[in-house]
Enzyme design. Structure first.
Site, PDB file in Angstrom:
ATOM      1  CB  ILE A  16      -0.931   0.044   1.228  1.00  0.00           C
ATOM      2  CG1 ILE A  16      -1.717  -1.260   1.367  1.00  0.00           C
ATOM      3  CG2 ILE A  16      -1.877   1.236   1.139  1.00  0.00           C
ATOM      4  CD1 ILE A  16      -2.477  -1.382   2.669  1.00  0.00           C
ATOM      5  CE1 TYR A 162      -5.944  14.924  -6.291  1.00  0.00           C
ATOM      6  CE2 TYR A 162      -8.253  15.462  -6.650  1.00  0.00           C
ATOM      7  CZ  TYR A 162      -7.287  14.623  -6.128  1.00  0.00           C
ATOM      8  OH  TYR A 162      -7.666  13.487  -5.449  1.00  0.00           O
ATOM      9  CE  LYS A 166      -6.080  11.296  -7.388  1.00  0.00           C
ATOM     10  NZ  LYS A 166      -5.449  10.033  -6.949  1.00  0.00           N
TER      11      LYS A 166
END
Length: 264
Positions: A16, A162, A166
């Site tokens: 992770i 941003y 994404k």
């Protein structure tokens, strides 16, 4: 019939990026990757506690790797910091990512642009390439789970950079799934809406009062909500691939449309 079959994650090795303790409860072995050593140690301790309290007689090995996901040269040396018994990773969770500011195009600092793309896009791609190459070399039924965002589906004012990062994650994830269709490797993108974490504090450069206003009058998602969705996707049968999970708080309908309770 239970929606969660944690036995499918027993003794699996999960890597992770960006500290998260949720999968520790499923009886997995966890490799935690983040740039802040102190935070990593706290999360590793939380993982051990969660595993102990679960009573699951599987997994329970935890390793912490201090690594800056914006530095490709550090990612390239990943295996140097992972114990040999944890190197056959089964699930990669690309969780690392952040946003700076709400500046509009023309007023965005070049350093902010570089920082967001370096971590949110280039770091994610670099880490994924390492793990996909390893999955293929071992002919393993690996699983790549990328943390996208509602920002990858719908741009909004003040989020040009941003949202771009994404959208890139969404495109990369979609292409990856198509490239791996002839393999046992699964690919998932989790796309949360409003989640109350350090995300907004970072966006407002440490101004907690400004960050708190983002969630006023509604009940946002929690990190535990998203961890639960990740565990659910990872624990599906091997022939089931959850390609996308778009997760919103009940009072959010889009990036800019939400209902807030009136102030009393």
């Amino acid at each position: 019939m239970s929606l969660f079959n944690f036995s499918r994650l027993h003794n699996k090795i999960v890597l992770i990026t960006g500290a998260s303790a949720g999968i520790g409860k499923a009886g997995s072995n966890v490799i935690l990757v983040a740039r802040r050593t102190e935070a990593l140690n706290d999360v590793a301790a939380a993982c051990r506690t969660a595993h102990k309290e679960s009573g699951v007689n599987a997994g329970g090995k935890f390793a912490s790797v201090t690594l800056d996901m914006s530095k490709k040269e550090q990612i390239a040396k990943l295996w140097d910091q992972v114990p040999s018994e944890l190197r056959n990773v089964d699930v990669l969770v690309n969780n690392a990512g952040f946003v700076y500011g709400l500046e509009r195009v023309g007023s965005i600092a070049e350093s902010d642009i570089d920082a967001m793309f370096a971590t949110n896009v280039l770091g994610l791609i670099t880490m994924t390439q390492i793990l996909v190459k390893d999955f293929k070399a071992r002919n393993a039924a690996g699983h790549v789970i990328n943390l996208g965002s509602i920002a990858g589906r719908e741009p909004y004012v003040g989020g040009a950079i941003y949202c771009s990062t994404k959208h890139a994650v969404r495109a990369f994830t979609g292409a990856l799934m198509r490239e791996l269709v002839d393999t046992p490797i699964r690919v998932t993108e989790v796309q949360p809406g409003m989640v109350e974490t350090e995300f907004s504090i970072v966006r407002f450069r440490g101004d907690k009062s400004a960050a708190d206003k983002v969630y006023e009058g509604l009940d946002p998602l929690t990190p535990e909500d998203i961890a639960e969705e990740i565990v659910w996707a990872a624990s599906r049968p091997p022939h089931v691939n959850i390609a996308e999970l778009f997760v919103l708080p009940t009072n959010q309908a889009s990036a800019t449309l939400n209902y807030r309770r009136p102030k009393e």
